[in-house]
Each structure stands twice: as structure tokens, then as C-alpha cells.
Scaffold this active site. Sequence first.
Site, PDB file in Angstrom:
ATOM      1  N   GLY A  59      23.558  24.030  36.585  1.00  0.00           N
ATOM      2  CA  GLY A  59      24.867  24.661  36.694  1.00  0.00           C
ATOM      3  C   GLY A  59      25.452  24.914  35.315  1.00  0.00           C
ATOM      4  O   GLY A  59      26.618  24.601  35.050  1.00  0.00           O
ATOM      5  N   ALA A  65      32.288  13.207  49.400  1.00  0.00           N
ATOM      6  CA  ALA A  65      31.143  12.400  49.828  1.00  0.00           C
ATOM      7  C   ALA A  65      29.948  12.632  48.918  1.00  0.00           C
ATOM      8  O   ALA A  65      29.229  11.693  48.540  1.00  0.00           O
ATOM      9  CB  ALA A  65      30.779  12.730  51.271  1.00  0.00           C
ATOM     10  N   ALA A  66      29.722  13.887  48.553  1.00  0.00           N
ATOM     11  CA  ALA A  66      28.606  14.205  47.662  1.00  0.00           C
ATOM     12  C   ALA A  66      28.811  13.587  46.282  1.00  0.00           C
ATOM     13  O   ALA A  66      27.881  13.018  45.694  1.00  0.00           O
ATOM     14  CB  ALA A  66      28.444  15.722  47.545  1.00  0.00           C
ATOM     15  N   LYS A  67      30.033  13.687  45.767  1.00  0.00           N
ATOM     16  CA  LYS A  67      30.302  13.151  44.434  1.00  0.00           C
ATOM     17  C   LYS A  67      30.280  11.622  44.424  1.00  0.00           C
ATOM     18  O   LYS A  67      29.901  11.007  43.424  1.00  0.00           O
ATOM     19  CB  LYS A  67      31.644  13.680  43.931  1.00  0.00           C
ATOM     20  CG  LYS A  67      31.632  15.180  43.640  1.00  0.00           C
ATOM     21  CD  LYS A  67      30.561  15.551  42.628  1.00  0.00           C
ATOM     22  CE  LYS A  67      30.623  17.007  42.206  1.00  0.00           C
ATOM     23  NZ  LYS A  67      29.591  17.355  41.206  1.00  0.00           N
ATOM     24  N   SER A 110      25.821  27.788  33.412  1.00  0.00           N
ATOM     25  CA  SER A 110      26.251  29.108  32.948  1.00  0.00           C
ATOM     26  C   SER A 110      27.751  29.230  32.730  1.00  0.00           C
ATOM     27  O   SER A 110      28.220  30.216  32.161  1.00  0.00           O
ATOM     28  CB  SER A 110      25.793  30.187  33.937  1.00  0.00           C
ATOM     29  OG  SER A 110      26.396  29.993  35.204  1.00  0.00           O
ATOM     30  N   TYR A 160      32.666  17.447  49.756  1.00  0.00           N
ATOM     31  CA  TYR A 160      32.556  17.394  48.295  1.00  0.00           C
ATOM     32  C   TYR A 160      32.745  15.971  47.776  1.00  0.00           C
ATOM     33  O   TYR A 160      31.981  15.487  46.938  1.00  0.00           O
ATOM     34  CB  TYR A 160      33.597  18.330  47.682  1.00  0.00           C
ATOM     35  CG  TYR A 160      33.519  18.468  46.176  1.00  0.00           C
ATOM     36  CD1 TYR A 160      32.455  19.142  45.581  1.00  0.00           C
ATOM     37  CD2 TYR A 160      34.511  17.937  45.354  1.00  0.00           C
ATOM     38  CE1 TYR A 160      32.384  19.286  44.205  1.00  0.00           C
ATOM     39  CE2 TYR A 160      34.452  18.080  43.981  1.00  0.00           C
ATOM     40  CZ  TYR A 160      33.386  18.754  43.407  1.00  0.00           C
ATOM     41  OH  TYR A 160      33.317  18.894  42.035  1.00  0.00           O
TER      42      TYR A 160
END
Length: 239
Positions: free
Chosen positions: A10, A141-143, A12, A139
Site C-alpha cells: 500500500g 477487528a482487522a487492525k 503509493s 476494520y
Amino acid sequence: MMKRTFLITGASKGIGLGLAHRLTGAGHHVVGIARGASEYFPGTLISADLADVQQTQRALEELSQRYAFDGIVNNVGLVKPQRLGQIDLASFEEVMRVNLNPAILGTQALLPGMKGRGWGRIINISSLTALGSVERTAYAAAKASLISFTRNWALELAQTGITVNAVAPGPTETDLFRANNQPGSVGEERYLKGVPMKRFGKPEEIAATIAFLMSEDAAFMTGQTLYVDGGASIGNLLF
């Protein structure tokens, strides 16, 4: 100072791009993977859709053959705000997939080389939302999972010369943040209320902390999560 080669996912724009400039300015070689292009990227930028497992694996295999990587920054992220009652599993699974799968695939691809050289840096980019926020079930939960990855991997790699740490930014002026919190919006106001410094972070400020964790000076630090959030994590959560 030894010149290192680092991979950023990620890369860019936003924090990834800011970090690439900082590391390059310090004399390192930076390789980035991102779906979009950037004419301002200071190193080598590879185009790949990190939501696609096969495409990601092909890109990582090619890069691992071309470069001897000293570390990886798992930075790619995806947010799809949904409040409880309107959460659909397709969106939930997509957010989890984009935030977590590239971290596992990328780290595992680089791991043999780092182990062989007895030196490495793995940085997972988490988020203040892991402590709780509205409309961020997937989000957050993912983090939070990335923080868990960090602690588990740090234990597994503690005697290899490879450190594993996480950085959890607070609200930061990135395209991803602004896509969900337009200037003057209710979301922007809510986030500002939760930051004691009463401003948003800058990508280069987050990059500075990440760069420290990737340095020789951070050799005795592993399994930690640093909140870079203007004080927002000091019990002043986002409601």
C-alpha cells in the site's frame, strides 16, 4: 550506516508513500506494492491488486527472487464503514481479506531471507480504531488482529534477529481517511473531539515512528504497539 532494502505494501500514497520518502532519504532502497501508480514514489513501485491472493503471491515471488529484503511494512488497508444492523458479510470479509492476507503472505515470503541473514524488521500498521470506534466492526477487528499477529510473531522470532512491532496511527490526513471523513463532516468533528491535540496527524509523523522501529536503534524492541495519535488513546476513545 548499512543500506537496507525494505518492502512496503500500500505504498503509493498516504503513510506508505511518506515512509518510502523517509527511508529513501536515509539511504535505503524501498520497494513498494500498490494497486495504483504514483509518479512521486522514490523507489521501485510494483503494481498489484493486494486483494487478489494469486496476484499478490506472484508479485511477492518475483520480488523475493530479485531482492534480498531486510524488512516489510504491512501497510495496505481497506475501510468500509458499516453500523451494526447493516453489516453484510461480503463487505466484512473483503475488509478482513485486504487488511490481513497481504500481511501474512508478504511476511512469509520475506521470512526465509531475513532468517538466513539473521536480521529483519516486520512492522504491522494497525489503527487507533482497534480500541473501539463506531461503524468500524470489520476494520477495527482487522487492525486488532494485526496487533495480535505482532505479539505472536515477535515471540516466534525473538531469537532470530528479526523484530516485530506495530504502529497504530490515530486520525491521519490520508486519502483513505478523508474518503470516509470529508472536511466539515460529522465524522471529522467526531474524530477531532477524540484527539487531545485537536488536530490530525501527518503521514510523515507516522512515518518517523515506523522508521525508528526499522532502525538498528530499535533492536531490543519487539512485540510492541506504538500509538501515534495525538493523545487519543489515553482513555479518550472515539464515540
